[in-house]
Design a protein around this motif. Structure first.
Motif, PDB file in Angstrom:
ATOM      1  N   ASN A 286     -11.674 -19.053   1.403  1.00  0.00           N
ATOM      2  CA  ASN A 286     -11.417 -18.718   0.354  1.00  0.00           C
ATOM      3  C   ASN A 286     -11.432 -19.834  -0.991  1.00  0.00           C
ATOM      4  O   ASN A 286     -11.285 -19.250  -1.675  1.00  0.00           O
ATOM      5  CB  ASN A 286     -11.207 -16.965   0.169  1.00  0.00           C
ATOM      6  N   GLY A 287     -11.291 -21.025  -0.336  1.00  0.00           N
ATOM      7  CA  GLY A 287     -10.925 -21.536  -1.651  1.00  0.00           C
ATOM      8  C   GLY A 287      -9.586 -21.769  -1.987  1.00  0.00           C
ATOM      9  O   GLY A 287      -9.215 -21.806  -2.993  1.00  0.00           O
ATOM     10  N   VAL A 288      -8.786 -21.567  -1.188  1.00  0.00           N
ATOM     11  CA  VAL A 288      -7.072 -20.725  -2.142  1.00  0.00           C
ATOM     12  C   VAL A 288      -6.078 -21.845  -2.132  1.00  0.00           C
ATOM     13  O   VAL A 288      -5.998 -23.051  -1.087  1.00  0.00           O
ATOM     14  CB  VAL A 288      -6.279 -19.871  -1.265  1.00  0.00           C
ATOM     15  N   GLU A 289      -5.924 -22.612  -3.311  1.00  0.00           N
ATOM     16  CA  GLU A 289      -4.835 -23.445  -3.698  1.00  0.00           C
ATOM     17  C   GLU A 289      -3.726 -23.023  -2.972  1.00  0.00           C
ATOM     18  O   GLU A 289      -3.215 -22.190  -4.152  1.00  0.00           O
ATOM     19  CB  GLU A 289      -4.905 -24.052  -4.597  1.00  0.00           C
ATOM     20  N   SER A 290      -2.737 -23.479  -2.276  1.00  0.00           N
ATOM     21  CA  SER A 290      -1.117 -22.902  -1.717  1.00  0.00           C
ATOM     22  C   SER A 290      -0.054 -23.720  -2.587  1.00  0.00           C
ATOM     23  O   SER A 290       0.909 -23.774  -2.305  1.00  0.00           O
ATOM     24  CB  SER A 290      -1.226 -22.618  -0.395  1.00  0.00           C
ATOM     25  N   ILE A 291      -0.034 -24.559  -3.801  1.00  0.00           N
ATOM     26  CA  ILE A 291       0.459 -25.290  -4.733  1.00  0.00           C
ATOM     27  C   ILE A 291       1.251 -24.259  -5.809  1.00  0.00           C
ATOM     28  O   ILE A 291       0.821 -24.139  -6.213  1.00  0.00           O
ATOM     29  CB  ILE A 291       0.244 -26.461  -4.181  1.00  0.00           C
ATOM     30  N   THR A 292       2.538 -24.120  -5.647  1.00  0.00           N
ATOM     31  CA  THR A 292       3.106 -23.358  -6.443  1.00  0.00           C
ATOM     32  C   THR A 292       4.057 -24.283  -7.756  1.00  0.00           C
ATOM     33  O   THR A 292       4.124 -24.933  -7.563  1.00  0.00           O
ATOM     34  CB  THR A 292       4.035 -22.422  -6.013  1.00  0.00           C
ATOM     35  N   VAL A 293       3.746 -23.238  -8.736  1.00  0.00           N
ATOM     36  CA  VAL A 293       3.923 -23.985 -10.203  1.00  0.00           C
ATOM     37  C   VAL A 293       5.364 -23.515 -10.479  1.00  0.00           C
ATOM     38  O   VAL A 293       5.316 -22.480 -10.254  1.00  0.00           O
ATOM     39  CB  VAL A 293       2.437 -23.529 -11.724  1.00  0.00           C
ATOM     40  N   PHE A 294       5.642 -23.489 -10.473  1.00  0.00           N
ATOM     41  CA  PHE A 294       7.691 -23.571 -10.784  1.00  0.00           C
ATOM     42  C   PHE A 294       7.498 -23.373 -12.957  1.00  0.00           C
ATOM     43  O   PHE A 294       7.033 -24.038 -13.199  1.00  0.00           O
ATOM     44  CB  PHE A 294       8.139 -24.038 -10.083  1.00  0.00           C
ATOM     45  N   SER A 295       8.243 -21.547 -12.752  1.00  0.00           N
ATOM     46  CA  SER A 295       8.590 -22.202 -14.258  1.00  0.00           C
ATOM     47  C   SER A 295      10.165 -22.907 -14.331  1.00  0.00           C
ATOM     48  O   SER A 295      10.957 -22.754 -13.727  1.00  0.00           O
ATOM     49  CB  SER A 295       9.537 -20.216 -14.770  1.00  0.00           C
ATOM     50  N   ASP A 296      10.899 -23.221 -15.066  1.00  0.00           N
ATOM     51  CA  ASP A 296      11.812 -23.384 -15.992  1.00  0.00           C
ATOM     52  C   ASP A 296      13.519 -22.718 -15.039  1.00  0.00           C
ATOM     53  O   ASP A 296      13.503 -22.952 -14.560  1.00  0.00           O
ATOM     54  CB  ASP A 296      12.527 -24.098 -17.187  1.00  0.00           C
ATOM     55  N   GLU A 297      12.923 -21.431 -15.398  1.00  0.00           N
ATOM     56  CA  GLU A 297      13.550 -20.082 -14.823  1.00  0.00           C
ATOM     57  C   GLU A 297      14.447 -20.897 -13.379  1.00  0.00           C
ATOM     58  O   GLU A 297      15.060 -20.665 -12.561  1.00  0.00           O
ATOM     59  CB  GLU A 297      13.661 -18.649 -15.023  1.00  0.00           C
TER      60      GLU A 297
ATOM     61  N   ASP B 223      18.656 -29.811 -12.332  1.00  0.00           N
ATOM     62  CA  ASP B 223      19.084 -29.920 -13.772  1.00  0.00           C
ATOM     63  C   ASP B 223      18.489 -29.840 -14.471  1.00  0.00           C
ATOM     64  O   ASP B 223      17.672 -30.275 -14.878  1.00  0.00           O
ATOM     65  CB  ASP B 223      19.530 -31.616 -13.073  1.00  0.00           C
ATOM     66  N   ARG B 224      18.709 -29.291 -15.911  1.00  0.00           N
ATOM     67  CA  ARG B 224      18.518 -28.991 -16.829  1.00  0.00           C
ATOM     68  C   ARG B 224      17.650 -30.192 -17.225  1.00  0.00           C
ATOM     69  O   ARG B 224      16.746 -29.824 -18.194  1.00  0.00           O
ATOM     70  CB  ARG B 224      19.539 -28.132 -17.740  1.00  0.00           C
ATOM     71  N   LYS B 225      18.434 -31.150 -17.139  1.00  0.00           N
ATOM     72  CA  LYS B 225      18.195 -32.008 -17.922  1.00  0.00           C
ATOM     73  C   LYS B 225      16.970 -33.326 -17.287  1.00  0.00           C
ATOM     74  O   LYS B 225      15.607 -33.447 -18.150  1.00  0.00           O
ATOM     75  CB  LYS B 225      18.995 -33.907 -17.824  1.00  0.00           C
ATOM     76  N   LEU B 226      16.542 -32.817 -16.004  1.00  0.00           N
ATOM     77  CA  LEU B 226      15.537 -33.463 -15.295  1.00  0.00           C
ATOM     78  C   LEU B 226      14.428 -32.593 -15.799  1.00  0.00           C
ATOM     79  O   LEU B 226      12.981 -33.213 -15.587  1.00  0.00           O
ATOM     80  CB  LEU B 226      15.582 -33.013 -13.665  1.00  0.00           C
ATOM     81  N   LEU B 227      14.586 -31.263 -15.791  1.00  0.00           N
ATOM     82  CA  LEU B 227      12.815 -30.312 -16.390  1.00  0.00           C
ATOM     83  C   LEU B 227      12.857 -31.009 -17.770  1.00  0.00           C
ATOM     84  O   LEU B 227      11.549 -30.830 -18.118  1.00  0.00           O
ATOM     85  CB  LEU B 227      14.008 -28.914 -15.996  1.00  0.00           C
ATOM     86  N   ALA B 228      13.317 -31.590 -18.534  1.00  0.00           N
ATOM     87  CA  ALA B 228      13.389 -32.507 -19.701  1.00  0.00           C
ATOM     88  C   ALA B 228      12.103 -33.150 -19.704  1.00  0.00           C
ATOM     89  O   ALA B 228      11.600 -33.809 -20.468  1.00  0.00           O
ATOM     90  CB  ALA B 228      14.202 -32.323 -21.342  1.00  0.00           C
ATOM     91  N   ASN B 229      12.410 -34.030 -18.388  1.00  0.00           N
ATOM     92  CA  ASN B 229      11.639 -34.993 -18.487  1.00  0.00           C
ATOM     93  C   ASN B 229      10.065 -34.484 -18.183  1.00  0.00           C
ATOM     94  O   ASN B 229       9.634 -34.819 -17.622  1.00  0.00           O
ATOM     95  CB  ASN B 229      12.230 -35.886 -16.898  1.00  0.00           C
ATOM     96  N   PRO B 230       9.495 -35.328 -19.174  1.00  0.00           N
ATOM     97  CA  PRO B 230       7.764 -35.566 -19.117  1.00  0.00           C
ATOM     98  C   PRO B 230       7.623 -36.465 -17.910  1.00  0.00           C
ATOM     99  O   PRO B 230       5.968 -35.225 -17.316  1.00  0.00           O
ATOM    100  CB  PRO B 230       7.426 -36.454 -20.049  1.00  0.00           C
ATOM    101  N   ASP B 231       7.519 -36.536 -16.640  1.00  0.00           N
ATOM    102  CA  ASP B 231       7.103 -36.762 -15.714  1.00  0.00           C
ATOM    103  C   ASP B 231       7.757 -36.065 -13.972  1.00  0.00           C
ATOM    104  O   ASP B 231       6.815 -36.666 -13.199  1.00  0.00           O
ATOM    105  CB  ASP B 231       8.287 -38.192 -15.985  1.00  0.00           C
ATOM    106  N   TYR B 232       8.371 -34.875 -14.845  1.00  0.00           N
ATOM    107  CA  TYR B 232       9.043 -34.365 -13.175  1.00  0.00           C
ATOM    108  C   TYR B 232       8.153 -33.374 -13.903  1.00  0.00           C
ATOM    109  O   TYR B 232       7.485 -32.195 -14.546  1.00  0.00           O
ATOM    110  CB  TYR B 232      10.203 -33.700 -14.040  1.00  0.00           C
ATOM    111  N   VAL B 233       7.314 -33.562 -12.361  1.00  0.00           N
ATOM    112  CA  VAL B 233       6.082 -31.924 -11.842  1.00  0.00           C
ATOM    113  C   VAL B 233       6.733 -31.184 -11.571  1.00  0.00           C
ATOM    114  O   VAL B 233       7.581 -31.109 -10.196  1.00  0.00           O
ATOM    115  CB  VAL B 233       5.150 -33.456 -11.312  1.00  0.00           C
ATOM    116  N   LYS B 234       6.889 -29.823 -12.160  1.00  0.00           N
ATOM    117  CA  LYS B 234       7.226 -29.000 -11.375  1.00  0.00           C
ATOM    118  C   LYS B 234       6.151 -28.260 -10.210  1.00  0.00           C
ATOM    119  O   LYS B 234       6.086 -27.000 -10.390  1.00  0.00           O
ATOM    120  CB  LYS B 234       7.553 -27.644 -12.754  1.00  0.00           C
ATOM    121  N   ALA B 235       5.311 -29.209  -9.387  1.00  0.00           N
ATOM    122  CA  ALA B 235       5.297 -27.971  -8.185  1.00  0.00           C
ATOM    123  C   ALA B 235       5.053 -28.361  -7.039  1.00  0.00           C
ATOM    124  O   ALA B 235       6.006 -29.249  -6.641  1.00  0.00           O
ATOM    125  CB  ALA B 235       3.606 -27.993  -8.685  1.00  0.00           C
ATOM    126  N   ALA B 236       4.785 -27.764  -5.863  1.00  0.00           N
ATOM    127  CA  ALA B 236       5.199 -27.961  -4.214  1.00  0.00           C
ATOM    128  C   ALA B 236       4.861 -27.058  -3.865  1.00  0.00           C
ATOM    129  O   ALA B 236       4.771 -26.026  -4.304  1.00  0.00           O
ATOM    130  CB  ALA B 236       6.817 -27.621  -4.045  1.00  0.00           C
TER     131      ALA B 236
END
Length: 558
Positions: free
Chosen positions: A41-52, A60-73
């Protein structure tokens, strides 16, 4: 000019190795059947996380503010769970074991069950060939800050429970397997190299059956990563293999195990053959004309591919699908296509599809090769070429020859003049390459017709009532989804191919539908029989009374 390779039919090929069982855990898939559905079915199983979610996981909250921090795994469901009781581990020892070892042990058992060999594997000359993720992904490294005692001392529970050296031998010990037991480490090509070594061990007679695969479980699971220009990480959390928008890969987790036997032995023993390995090869790039230790090298890959084709004794033009390493890195993808082009030579237009499972699940590092093997086997079984995700236009650095094309949509794989064949490529930092040629399973020999019984007995067993109930539900689901299966064969496999444990249930039924109804019903008295049996032979004690025939309290003391 390439030397002519003498051709051979599969049944006459001395190097043929049958794949008779598979098990795995991958992002979005708790088992092989769920993995197959996701691929179809062509499913992508990479999860995008919310800040919460990330804050709750301790980022670390400071890391979340970094524009180069990719919130996925890519998340591996229940990576922290383990059936310690089934394998007779104490809670204390289980708690300090690396999840890579725990889940690989579970998948090894599940693979033997899938092969119908869990009932007779104990004591057999079965080898184990595997490798696990390195220090950058381990439980040990991630938890040492919080639990300094986890490191332990040499040969302690902490050491043995977390060191890569003990991955294979732990399986051999717990399942009583007496063939070679090797831990393999070649970075991202680890599990495909392990499969090659397992095949070689079978062909030289060192073992009669083999488990091969790999495991990577990244800890912690719920965390992103920092993108850096020029590195191998994806900028947007997607793996766009071979595409013009490819920017890098997404590292994740996965476990895969396959069960192997010599083809002639598998046919003799009546094993259900899922696919056949025709040939394998491994090598190293060396250093000549290689830009760096980290860089992929087309001539090295080409050499491994040609060697595997020679062992397989086929023409490269008969391969209809290549499961590529396909990491979506700037250098990796173009180098791999150059290697394939050189190895395969001129081919008819659009005759060989290329794909990468990493577009679905990310890069499971040490388990990448076996994930590719399992995907290729599922493709051969279903006669379907699965889609590679996020592909719209080719990477401008890749000069696709006429023969190869990236398959971006699910399509049927029609029969041709030769059997369906696939290849799997894998390489690791440091230059160790592996290439495997697969062929669809041969037709099973015709069996003499037997009179069909009106009823059969489906026997199930487990080590606890809860596990038995869960097993009954799994069988019910399987029978519902595969009503055309021979119920007699299902009953035979359940009885002869699985180990028998203390808690048991037997269902007398005439068909798959009948068995489903009984497993679903709560009042099956008279047809479903459940109970608990004594574990092992009764214990016998002797009492010698001496000169008297009896004395006070002798029965109580006995």
């Amino acid at each position: 000019m390439k030397p002519e390779i003498p051709k051979a039919d599969l049944l006459d090929l001395p190097s043929a190795i049958a794949i008779i069982g598979m098990a795995g855990r991958f992002p979005g898939a708790r088992n092989i059947e769920e993995f197959r559905r996701n691929l179809e079915n062509g499913v992508e199983s990479i999860t995008v996380f919310s800040d919460e979610e990330l804050l709750q996981a301790g980022v670390d909250r400071k890391l979340l503010a970094n524009p180069d921090y990719v919130k996925a795994a890519p998340l591996l469901e229940d990576a922290d769970q383990f059936d310690a009781g089934f394998f007779e581990y104490s809670p204390r020892e289980a708690a300090i074991m690396d999840p890579q070892q725990r889940l690989f042990l579970e998948c090894s058992w599940e693979a033997l069950e899938d092969a119908g060999r869990a009932g007779d594997a104990s004591g057999s000359v079965t080898g184990v060939f595997s490798g696990g993720g390195g220090v950058m992904s381990t439980y040990l490294l991630s938890d040492t800050h919080f639990n300094p005692q986890l490191t332990g001392t040499t040969a302690s529970l902490q050491h043995v429970g977390n060191d890569k050296d003990y991955l294979s031998s732990r399986v051999s010990y717990k399942l009583n397997l007496r063939g070679p037991s090797l831990a393999v480490q070649t970075a991202c090509s680890t599990s495909l190299v392990a499969i090659h070594l397992a095949c070689q061990s079978l062909l030289t007679g060192e073992c009669d059956m083999a488990l091969a695969g790999g495991t990577t479980v990244r800890v912690p699971q719920r965390t992103g990563y920092l993108y850096k220009e020029g590195n191998v990480f994806s900028r947007d959390g997607h793996c766009r293999a071979f595409d013009a928008g490819a920017q890098g890969t997404v590292f994740g987790s996965g476990i895969g195990v396959i069960v192997l036997k010599r083809l002639k032995d598998a046919r003799r023993d009546g094993d259900a053959i899922r696919a056949v390995i025709r040939g394998t090869a491994i090598n190293n790039d060396g250093s000549e004309q290689k830009s760096s230790y980290w860089a992929p090298h087309a001539p090295g890959q080409t050499d491994a591919m040609r060697r595997a084709l020679a062992v397989a004794r086929i023409d490269a033009g008969t391969v209809g699908y290549v499961e590529a390493h396909g990491t979506a890195t700037v250098k990796g993808d173009p180098t791999e296509i150059r290697a394939l082009t050189a190895a395969f030579g001129p081919m008819p237009a659009d005759s060989c599809a290329i794909g990468s499972v990493k577009s679905n699940i990310g890069h499971p590092e040490s388990a990448a090769g076996v994930a590719g093997i399992i995907k290729a086997v599922l493709s051969l079984e279903s006669k379907t070429i699965f889609p590679t995700l996020h592909y719209s236009q080719p990477n401008p650095e890749i000069d696709f020859p006429h023969g190869f094309y990236v398959n971006a949509a699910r399509k049927p794989w029609p029969a041709g003049t030769s059997p369906r064949r696939a290849a799997v490529n894998s390489l690791g930092i440091g230059g160790t390459n592996a290439f495997v040629i697969l062929e669809e399973a041969p037709e099973r020999p015709a069996e003499p017709a037997e009179a069909e019984r009106t009823c059969h007995v489906l026997t199930l067993s487990a080590k606890s009532p809860e596990a038995l109930e869960a097993l009954g539900q799994r069988f019910k689901t399987h029978l519902e989804e595969h009503p055309a299966d021979s119920f007699a064969d299902v009953c035979y496999s359940a009885s002869m191919g699985r180990a028998h444990f203390e808690h048991r249930v037997a269902v007398v039924a005439s068909s798959c539908e009948d068995a489903v109804a009984q497993l679903a019903a709560s009042d099956t008295a008279g047809q479903a029989h459940a109970g608990q049996v004594q574990d092992g032979a009764p214990r016998v004690a002797f009492l010698f009374t001496g000169q008297g025939s009896q004395y006070v309290n002798m029965g109580r003391e006995l």
